[in-house]
Design a protein around this motif. Structure first.
Motif, PDB file in Angstrom:
ATOM      1  N   ARG A   7       0.835  -1.208   0.000  1.00 29.22           N
ATOM      2  CA  ARG A   7       0.000   0.000   0.000  1.00 29.22           C
ATOM      3  C   ARG A   7       0.872   1.261   0.000  1.00 29.22           C
ATOM      4  NH1 ARG A   7      -1.302   4.287  -0.156  1.00 29.22           N
ATOM      5  NH2 ARG A   7      -2.995   5.444   0.850  1.00 29.22           N
ATOM      6  N   TYR A   8       1.969   1.259   0.770  1.00 37.50           N
ATOM      7  CA  TYR A   8       2.807   2.444   0.891  1.00 37.50           C
ATOM      8  C   TYR A   8       4.027   2.409  -0.030  1.00 37.50           C
ATOM      9  CZ  TYR A   8       0.036   3.676   4.965  1.00 37.50           C
ATOM     10  OH  TYR A   8      -0.998   4.013   5.787  1.00 37.50           O
ATOM     11  N   GLY A   9       4.173   1.329  -0.811  1.00 44.93           N
ATOM     12  CA  GLY A   9       5.339   1.215  -1.679  1.00 44.93           C
ATOM     13  C   GLY A   9       6.624   1.197  -0.885  1.00 44.93           C
ATOM     14  N   ALA A  10       6.605   0.547   0.281  1.00 39.63           N
ATOM     15  CA  ALA A  10       7.741   0.554   1.191  1.00 39.63           C
ATOM     16  C   ALA A  10       8.315  -0.852   1.347  1.00 39.63           C
ATOM     17  CB  ALA A  10       7.319   1.088   2.565  1.00 39.63           C
ATOM     18  N   ALA A  11       9.487  -1.097   0.805  1.00 41.35           N
ATOM     19  CA  ALA A  11      10.191  -2.377   0.970  1.00 41.35           C
ATOM     20  C   ALA A  11       9.287  -3.563   0.640  1.00 41.35           C
ATOM     21  CB  ALA A  11      10.750  -2.493   2.386  1.00 41.35           C
ATOM     22  N   VAL A  12       8.554  -3.462  -0.456  1.00 46.90           N
ATOM     23  CA  VAL A  12       7.624  -4.534  -0.836  1.00 46.90           C
ATOM     24  C   VAL A  12       8.340  -5.865  -1.056  1.00 46.90           C
ATOM     25  CG1 VAL A  12       5.911  -5.277  -2.541  1.00 46.90           C
ATOM     26  CG2 VAL A  12       5.978  -2.888  -1.791  1.00 46.90           C
ATOM     27  N   PRO A  13       9.472  -5.903  -1.795  1.00 46.48           N
ATOM     28  CA  PRO A  13      10.155  -7.193  -1.978  1.00 46.48           C
ATOM     29  C   PRO A  13      10.615  -7.812  -0.662  1.00 46.48           C
ATOM     30  CG  PRO A  13      10.954  -5.589  -3.568  1.00 46.48           C
ATOM     31  CD  PRO A  13      10.136  -4.834  -2.570  1.00 46.48           C
ATOM     32  N   VAL A  14      11.041  -6.981   0.279  1.00 47.51           N
ATOM     33  CA  VAL A  14      11.465  -7.489   1.583  1.00 47.51           C
ATOM     34  C   VAL A  14      10.286  -8.138   2.298  1.00 47.51           C
ATOM     35  CG1 VAL A  14      12.357  -6.868   3.866  1.00 47.51           C
ATOM     36  CG2 VAL A  14      13.321  -5.807   1.816  1.00 47.51           C
ATOM     37  N   ALA A  15       9.157  -7.430   2.339  1.00 48.98           N
ATOM     38  CA  ALA A  15       7.969  -7.975   3.003  1.00 48.98           C
ATOM     39  C   ALA A  15       7.517  -9.267   2.348  1.00 48.98           C
ATOM     40  CB  ALA A  15       6.842  -6.940   2.980  1.00 48.98           C
ATOM     41  N   ARG A  16       7.500  -9.274   1.015  1.00 48.57           N
ATOM     42  CA  ARG A  16       7.061 -10.481   0.282  1.00 48.57           C
ATOM     43  C   ARG A  16       7.953 -11.672   0.599  1.00 48.57           C
ATOM     44  NH1 ARG A  16       8.497  -9.298  -5.162  1.00 48.57           N
ATOM     45  NH2 ARG A  16      10.507 -10.082  -4.442  1.00 48.57           N
ATOM     46  N   ASP A  17       9.260 -11.474   0.558  1.00 45.55           N
ATOM     47  CA  ASP A  17      10.185 -12.586   0.774  1.00 45.55           C
ATOM     48  C   ASP A  17      10.184 -13.063   2.226  1.00 45.55           C
ATOM     49  OD1 ASP A  17      10.755 -12.293  -1.860  1.00 45.55           O
ATOM     50  OD2 ASP A  17      12.909 -11.964  -1.614  1.00 45.55           O
ATOM     51  N   VAL A  18      10.061 -12.128   3.178  1.00 46.45           N
ATOM     52  CA  VAL A  18      10.034 -12.531   4.587  1.00 46.45           C
ATOM     53  C   VAL A  18       8.786 -13.358   4.877  1.00 46.45           C
ATOM     54  CG1 VAL A  18       9.892 -11.735   6.977  1.00 46.45           C
ATOM     55  CG2 VAL A  18      11.428 -10.591   5.384  1.00 46.45           C
ATOM     56  N   VAL A  19       7.648 -12.933   4.339  1.00 49.08           N
ATOM     57  CA  VAL A  19       6.415 -13.698   4.547  1.00 49.08           C
ATOM     58  C   VAL A  19       6.578 -15.113   3.998  1.00 49.08           C
ATOM     59  CG1 VAL A  19       3.990 -13.907   3.878  1.00 49.08           C
ATOM     60  CG2 VAL A  19       4.894 -11.688   4.600  1.00 49.08           C
ATOM     61  N   LEU A  20       7.126 -15.233   2.804  1.00 50.36           N
ATOM     62  CA  LEU A  20       7.282 -16.559   2.192  1.00 50.36           C
ATOM     63  C   LEU A  20       8.306 -17.405   2.936  1.00 50.36           C
ATOM     64  CD1 LEU A  20       6.548 -18.509  -0.050  1.00 50.36           C
ATOM     65  CD2 LEU A  20       8.315 -17.441  -1.480  1.00 50.36           C
ATOM     66  N   VAL A  21       9.479 -16.832   3.218  1.00 45.36           N
ATOM     67  CA  VAL A  21      10.541 -17.588   3.894  1.00 45.36           C
ATOM     68  C   VAL A  21      10.109 -18.003   5.297  1.00 45.36           C
ATOM     69  CG1 VAL A  21      12.873 -17.428   4.858  1.00 45.36           C
ATOM     70  CG2 VAL A  21      12.409 -16.557   2.555  1.00 45.36           C
ATOM     71  N   SER A  22       9.481 -17.087   6.034  1.00 46.87           N
ATOM     72  CA  SER A  22       9.070 -17.422   7.402  1.00 46.87           C
ATOM     73  C   SER A  22       7.922 -18.426   7.413  1.00 46.87           C
ATOM     74  CB  SER A  22       8.671 -16.151   8.166  1.00 46.87           C
ATOM     75  OG  SER A  22       7.515 -15.559   7.601  1.00 46.87           O
ATOM     76  N   THR A  23       7.056 -18.368   6.397  1.00 44.08           N
ATOM     77  CA  THR A  23       5.953 -19.333   6.329  1.00 44.08           C
ATOM     78  C   THR A  23       6.489 -20.742   6.117  1.00 44.08           C
ATOM     79  OG1 THR A  23       4.422 -17.665   5.461  1.00 44.08           O
ATOM     80  CG2 THR A  23       3.845 -19.973   5.098  1.00 44.08           C
ATOM     81  N   VAL A  24       7.425 -20.882   5.191  1.00 53.66           N
ATOM     82  CA  VAL A  24       8.026 -22.192   4.948  1.00 53.66           C
ATOM     83  C   VAL A  24       8.880 -22.626   6.145  1.00 53.66           C
ATOM     84  CG1 VAL A  24       9.608 -23.483   3.472  1.00 53.66           C
ATOM     85  CG2 VAL A  24       7.994 -21.870   2.447  1.00 53.66           C
ATOM     86  N   GLY A  25       9.669 -21.698   6.670  1.00 53.68           N
ATOM     87  CA  GLY A  25      10.573 -22.037   7.757  1.00 53.68           C
ATOM     88  C   GLY A  25       9.892 -22.303   9.077  1.00 53.68           C
ATOM     89  N   SER A  26       8.677 -21.799   9.266  1.00 52.93           N
ATOM     90  CA  SER A  26       8.000 -21.993  10.547  1.00 52.93           C
ATOM     91  C   SER A  26       7.509 -23.423  10.753  1.00 52.93           C
ATOM     92  CB  SER A  26       6.820 -21.032  10.673  1.00 52.93           C
ATOM     93  OG  SER A  26       5.834 -21.317   9.701  1.00 52.93           O
TER      94      SER A  26
END
Length: 307
Positions: free
Chosen positions: A275-294
């Motif tokens: 929504r804010y155009g703020a570190a979108v790739p970082v947010a996307r990758d953290v969500v994916l990596v943490s979802t798999v890693g959890s």
């Protein structure tokens, strides 16, 4: 373990569907932008208002709340220091990194885990309300201010109070605190529209994965690894330490709080960043990596701490 696997199967199926939609171009080139704004300005406010307005505000006073609050704030502040001072990231990236490190997926993964692993569906309610009422407004206020540009001071201060998610949360909180019982014809539209928020956010997230490989971009790799490590290792460790050694809880409560702390980053973090155009790739990758890693983290916690 069935609850963990069930939760991840549900979220994975919807994300995969979104990926297929993005890959085939089924909804056109601007679909992700439209879906993101629809979720932020319409669907999520409806969901948050209905959730908070119909919740028992007394649930916030449970022991789970205090450990969850302290853990989330300690982890968020610690992550902010790492991103801002150590990695020297701008305020927007620091905010998204701190949020991704401390904002757990209490709905899509948390609810099934609470039901099937913890054996108490209500265990996750204080975490949901805490994030909606405290963490999200703080993060969105910072992002509103950081992206306000060169507008007047009054406009920048008033910006967060025009945010639909903050407005919906505050109005819902007032209704809950004052025990306002809204009639079904008033609440039902919010429930119906809000029910679309989670699948739309997940579909939008899946669409964003087309053409993107997690950890592939060296410019954000450090940010993703740091935020994911804090989310999956530091936050459950902090929750465990506070629950056992500071608050002196029993084995069951320690298990519950540690498990809740190990939940992956929520898709809402990606939606806010988008929504804010703020570190979108970082947010996307953290969500994916943490979802798999959890998955292995939650399994390990259940094996080690389950009473």
């Amino acid at each position: 373990m069935g609850g963990v696997l069930t939760g991840f199967a549900i979220i994975g199926a919807i994300i995969a569907a979104g990926y297929v939609v993005g890959r085939t171009g089924l909804l056109g080139p601007h679909a992700q932008f439209v879906m993101s704004r629809l979720a932020f300005f319409v669907l999520m406010p409806c969901l948050l208002f209905h959730t908070i307005a119909t919740a028992d505000i007394a649930a916030l006073l449970s022991p789970v709340l205090w450990v969850s609050l302290v853990s989330a704030l300690v982890v968020a502040l610690g992550a902010a220091v790492v991103f801002r001072v150590v990695l020297r990231r701008p305020l927007t990236t620091t905010t998204v990194g701190a949020l991704a490190s401390s904002y757990v997926n209490a709905n899509n993964i948390g609810l099934p885990v609470a039901v099937y692993v913890l054996g108490q569906a209500t265990a996750v309610v204080p975490v949901i309300l805490l994030q909606l009422i405290v963490l999200a407004p703080i993060a969105l206020t910072v992002l509103d201010t950081a992206t306000a540009g060169s507008g007047s001071l009054g406009r920048r201060i008033a910006g967060p109070f025009r945010n639909p998610i903050i407005i919906a949360s505050l109005v819902g909180l007032v209704c809950s605190a004052l025990h306002v019982e809204l009639p079904a014809p008033v609440l039902d539209p919010f429930s119906l529209v809000g029910a679309a928020a989670v699948p739309v956010v997940l579909l939008s997230f899946g669409m964003s994965l087309h053409g993107a490989t997690p950890l592939r971009d060296p410019a954000i790799r450090t940010d993703v690894v740091v935020a994911s490590a804090i989310k999956l290792v530091v936050m459950p460790a902090v929750a465990f330490a506070f629950a056992r050694y500071v608050f002196g809880f029993g084995a069951q409560d320690v298990f519950v709080l540690t498990t809740l702390g190990a939940l992956p980053s929520a898709q809402n973090v990606f939606n806010y960043a988008q929504r804010y155009g703020a570190a979108v790739p970082v947010a996307r990758d953290v969500v994916l990596v943490s979802t798999v890693g959890s998955v292995p983290v939650l399994v390990a916690i259940a094996a080690l701490l389950h009473p």
